[in-house]
Scaffold this active site. Structure first.
Site, mmCIF file in Angstrom:
data_model
loop_
_atom_site.group_PDB
_atom_site.id
_atom_site.type_symbol
_atom_site.label_atom_id
_atom_site.label_comp_id
_atom_site.label_asym_id
_atom_site.label_seq_id
_atom_site.Cartn_x
_atom_site.Cartn_y
_atom_site.Cartn_z
ATOM 1 C CE1 TYR A 1 44.769 44.834 41.779
ATOM 2 C CE2 TYR A 1 43.341 43.371 43.060
ATOM 3 C CZ TYR A 1 44.403 44.274 42.991
ATOM 4 O OH TYR A 1 45.079 44.603 44.130
ATOM 5 C CB CYS A 2 37.376 44.304 41.807
ATOM 6 S SG CYS A 2 36.279 43.512 40.652
ATOM 7 N NE ARG A 3 34.419 43.047 47.021
ATOM 8 C CZ ARG A 3 33.283 43.675 47.258
ATOM 9 N NH1 ARG A 3 32.171 43.274 46.681
ATOM 10 N NH2 ARG A 3 33.257 44.701 48.069
ATOM 11 C CB CYS B 1 34.373 41.321 41.482
ATOM 12 S SG CYS B 1 34.420 42.945 42.207
#
Lengths: 222, 222
Positions: B176-178, B182
């Site tokens: 996962y990221c932002r 993202c």
DNA sequence: ACAGTCCTCCATAGATCCGTGGAAAAGTGT
DNA sequence: ACACTTTTCCACGGATCTATGGAGGACTGT
């Protein structure tokens, strides 16, 4: 790792929607449209805009996808493109009210002192079913027809003084209008109180009622 | 019955908040700030802006009440003014994505084809507790420190190729990221797949995780 | 076809916004 | 006090936005 040009294009596309919300007149139009669809010149008059100016603003809103249109003869009716648009508008107003001191100040200056009692729609729903109160819709008739609280009586605030006799004498009256920033209910409550009636104001209006997914009646003028 | 001048002033005040959202660069700054507080020049670099330009945009956001500041020595850290601001940003993006065709197009052009599998955070929470998967946070370290999913491992996507050995070989990896827009997680999943790892992408990121009021761990770099 | 209604499109002038560089302000360390 | 870092303030040209009035398009009714 993410082309900066494409990234900018994405944010720019999002900003188109933001731009639609960046003008007071357009927000006023959205607020009106939250009550139901309307023709261009009805909107122009209601918002105090020139016809061409209103048309241009509506084009901007349409290009951002916030409103949709329907043609009926020579007339074009605008409406919000969806539930989520009303939600966005309401959230914008809430955030602005919480984080920007000028908003509550402008709100109070416009609506007048909030001296009257308020009730929430949860409280009202029970009382209506019990028949303890009369719910009064003081918006213009066309907005009432486009959707109102089930069981509500329609008397536009402009006609309230002369039609006050239509309201039962010994029942509490709960007044509502467009939304929590709408001045009509404030005026109506003051007018009713001046005539010795017991009147409360619903702490929000049709916009919030719809957002809460509560039942809505359309048409049906008594 | 509602002074038109005051009414205009009210909508104009609301429009101040709208104006803050009407520029792509400002939206990009908000997106960055949703990950945690940052100094002005960190933000300027991350968004590819000149320092004075970034400062001016941040002033605009601050005046609209969307961000707040904290001084630390000669440095000034900006942060979102509240949960509701992140919510507003997320809703704006959602509405834009639904009602404006250009947004999904720009999104796909930026993120690349969404060929990898996705999982929702509901699915992940159960699997994490069972130890079936490793959750990988590929954002820059400073964002990880400002708040991450409990139990997540931090390897910024820039270092992923050389540090891939730190990940267990036979366990599924959820990246996962932002947020859902993202690009980091997209890149990371492709890179992991190229190295023969089984990698999925969480269908949204830290922004949505926070909005869902799920638990967040701060600090604590393994 | 023609007049009438309602809306959109176009051109224009004034206001506002944006990015840029140089100067000033606020704070730290020597 | 002085040099240094970080951020804000200011001024300026170019771009964009807004309101307005007139022309043109779409549709209706006769």
């Amino acid at each position: 790792m993410g082309d900066p040009t494409r990234r900018a294009a994405l944010y720019e596309a999002l900003a188109t929607t933001g731009k639609a919300l960046s003008n007071g007149k357009r927000l006023e139009l959205l607020d009106l449209l939250a009550q139901g669809e309307r023709s261009v010149d009805a909107l122009a008059k209601a918002a105090g805009l020139g016809l061409t100016t209103a048309s241009a603003h509506l084009q901007t809103l349409k290009q951002a996808g916030l409103v949709a249109t329907r043609r009926e003869g020579t007339r074009i009716h605008y409406r919000l493109a969806g539930h989520d648009v009303a939600q966005l508008f309401a959230l914008l107003r809430e955030v602005a009210g919480v984080h920007q001191a000028a908003v509550p100040a402008a709100r109070d200056a416009y609506l007048g002192a909030a001296d009257a009692e308020e009730v929430t729609h949860e409280e009202v729903r029970a009382q209506v079913e019990a028949g303890d109160v009369v719910v009064l819709d003081v918006r213009p008739v066309e907005e009432y027809l486009a959707g109102h609280i089930p069981g509500a009586v329609s008397i536009p605030v402009a006609e309230l003084a002369e039609r006050i006799g239509e309201l039962p004498e010994d029942t509490e009256i709960v007044v509502y209008c467009r939304d929590s920033y709408c001045v009509l209910a404030y005026d109506a409550v003051r007018l009713l109180a001046d005539h010795g009636r017991r009147a409360l104001r619903l702490n929000d209006g049709m916009l919030e009622w719809r957002l809460a997914d509560l039942p809505v009646t359309t048409g049906e003028l008594a």
